[in-house]
Write an enzyme that holds these catalytic residues in place. Structure first.
Site, PDB file in Angstrom:
ATOM      1  N   HIS A 291       0.854  -1.170  -0.037  1.00  0.00           N
ATOM      2  CA  HIS A 291       0.012  -0.029  -0.006  1.00  0.00           C
ATOM      3  C   HIS A 291       1.099   1.227   0.010  1.00  0.00           C
ATOM      4  O   HIS A 291       2.013   1.163   0.368  1.00  0.00           O
ATOM      5  CB  HIS A 291      -0.923  -0.194   1.177  1.00  0.00           C
ATOM      6  CG  HIS A 291      -0.150  -0.052   2.626  1.00  0.00           C
ATOM      7  ND1 HIS A 291       0.387   1.283   3.173  1.00  0.00           N
ATOM      8  CD2 HIS A 291      -0.207  -1.026   3.336  1.00  0.00           C
ATOM      9  CE1 HIS A 291       0.803   0.972   4.404  1.00  0.00           C
ATOM     10  NE2 HIS A 291       0.628  -0.399   4.618  1.00  0.00           N
TER      11      HIS A 291
ATOM     12  N   CYS B 171       3.302  -4.544   6.834  1.00  0.00           N
ATOM     13  CA  CYS B 171       2.906  -4.224   5.250  1.00  0.00           C
ATOM     14  C   CYS B 171       4.213  -3.739   4.814  1.00  0.00           C
ATOM     15  O   CYS B 171       5.060  -3.472   5.077  1.00  0.00           O
ATOM     16  CB  CYS B 171       1.971  -3.428   5.473  1.00  0.00           C
ATOM     17  SG  CYS B 171       0.141  -3.989   5.654  1.00  0.00           S
TER      18      CYS B 171
END
Length: 466
Positions: free
Chosen positions: A420, A441
């Site tokens: 992301h 992430c």
């Protein structure tokens, strides 16, 4: 002589008079059953209700026997003592006497004074069962077992053929036991096994069309070949092997296939060709060869394929097929093919290859090593992609979350771990991840994340490594 003859005739007349007088007395005695009265074939004429009860109970308890009529005129007998039999006369005796009194106590040859009543009886269930099992119609040496026409078992090199039916003389033991049990309960004196359908009868003959079709299908199975395709490799299941799995026919008239044998064959293919969860060699952009594992890859749906395989066998037709998969990869030679996302955790860089060529790359920041948020290695695939998403950490006791971060481009591939944009970061790459990394992430520059978002798709392989 003349005097003697007169004396004899006189005596006979006197005897007849006495009998007639006695019958007249009985006929008039409303406490006794009229002459000729029978209950279940047992004479009770001239007896009171209590005397009749004693008479009937005594007969059944001591004299009761059940005649069992069999085929070809054969009979067998079970006595009361064989089954622990005890009987109690029903309360209906008083009603019979009341009816006789109300109807004028009619007796004689023209009067019907025969009655049937259900007896209240007791017997030993175990003794009864043993006695029935000992009957020659069940355990005799001359029993011929009835057999439906059926197909021969598989023999290598020999076609399947139909074995004709056999009409025997065996009985359905449970039916016989139930019939005799009910007869004993009701005090019946006779049962007919043939008339009550106790003999096993042929239900499928050699001329049965469905049986002939089944035999033809089974013989086609001998010549069929099912070829499984795994990329450039094939596995052939030959008819001779298939026939060793055939058990006969199902209740629906289909080829009955041994499920365990079919399942074992499917498992052997899965053991050989499944790649999901297994270690595979990956050549990195920087030239390293690594052994990686992960959930992405090929995985046969063993239950689904076993069911499909059995259905195919029942057609008797050769086929070329791929198995049913619960997971599929992009390529059979190399699972990830030539279009995939590569995440180098050591060098903090992400690459995206399309059709074998590098189409995109960017620096990144992965999980914070110092806080044990290290991004795990593995071979995964993109679960989905979404724009305008708020990412949240674990919920705390006060109802707030460990963290809440808005991202424009969200691309998860391993549970809550995904690629992301990270607009809050000004730097990427290097050693940031070791002390200032993410919660696991892969953080990307915003513009780079947008470009990657437009290029990737659900299911694209994502490969993480150190």
């Amino acid at each position: 002589m003349k005097k003697t003859g007169m004396l004899v005739r006189g005596a006979l007349l006197a005897a007849v008079f006495i009998v007639m007088s006695a019958q007249a007395v009985l006929a008039d005695d409303t406490t006794r059953f009229v002459p000729g009265t029978k209950v279940n074939g047992i004479g009770i004429g001239g007896l009171t209700v209590e005397e009749a009860k004693t008479q009937i109970e005594g007969f059944y308890s001591a004299e009761y026997k059940l005649t069992i009529k069999e085929k070809d005129g054969k009979t067998e007998t079970l006595k009361g003592g064989d089954v622990g039999y005890k009987a109690a006369a029903p309360e209906g005796l008083s009603a019979i006497l009341d009816e006789q009194n109300a109807s004028g106590r009619v007796s004689g040859p023209s009067a019907d004074n025969s009655h049937s009543v259900n007896m209240s009886v007791q017997f030993d269930e175990g003794t009864l069962t043993n006695a029935v099992n000992g009957l020659s119609c069940i355990s005799g040496s001359d029993i011929v077992v009835t057999q439906n026409a059926h197909i021969t078992a598989y023999q290598e090199g020999t076609p399947f053929t139909i074995i004709p039916e056999v009409q025997g003389n065996n009985v359905d033991k449970e039916k016989v036991l139930a019939l005799i049990r009910e007869a004993v309960k009701s005090g019946s004196s006779e049962v007919d096994l043939a008339a009550t359908g106790c003999y096993v009868t042929v239900s499928v003959t050699a001329e049965d069309a469905a049986l002939k079709d089944l035999c033809d299908t089974m013989n086609r199975c001998r010549d069929m070949v099912i070829t499984y395709q795994f990329g450039e490799q094939t596995i052939k299941l030959e008819g001779e092997t298939i026939c060793t799995w055939i058990l006969g026919s199902t209740q629906d008239g289909l080829v009955d296939v041994n499920y365990d044998m079919a399942a074992a064959f499917v498992k052997s293919m899965a053991d050989q060709f499944d790649t999901a969860g297994k270690t595979r060699a990956f050549h990195t952009t920087t030239g390293k060869d690594l052994n990686l594992t992960g959930p992405y890859g090929w995985k046969i749906d063993q239950a689904g394929e076993t069911a499909s395989l059995i259905a195919m066998i029942r057609t008797g037709q050769s086929q070329l097929r791929e198995p049913v998969y619960s997971k599929k990869a992009q390529d059979r030679t190399t699972d990830w093919g030539n279009t995939y996302v590569e995440i180098d955790l050591t060098n903090q860089h992400v690459y995206m290859y399309k059709d074998g060529a590098l189409a995109w790359d960017a620096p990144c920041v992965t999980g914070n090593v110092s806080k044990n948020y290290t991004t795990p290695e593995g071979i995964y695939s993109l679960t989905y992609k979404q724009t305008d998403r708020i990412l949240r950490g674990e919920k705390k006791a006060d109802g707030t979350y460990e963290y809440e971060s808005h991202v424009d481009y969200w691309m998860p591939f391993n549970g809550g771990i995904g690629l992301h944009d990270a607009s809050w970061r000004s730097k990427f790459g290097g050693t940031i991840y070791q002390y200032g990394g993410s919660h696991g992430c892969i953080n990307l520059p915003s513009a780079k994340a947008q470009t990657l978002y437009d290029m990737v798709y659900t299911g694209i392989p994502v490969i993480c490594y150190n």
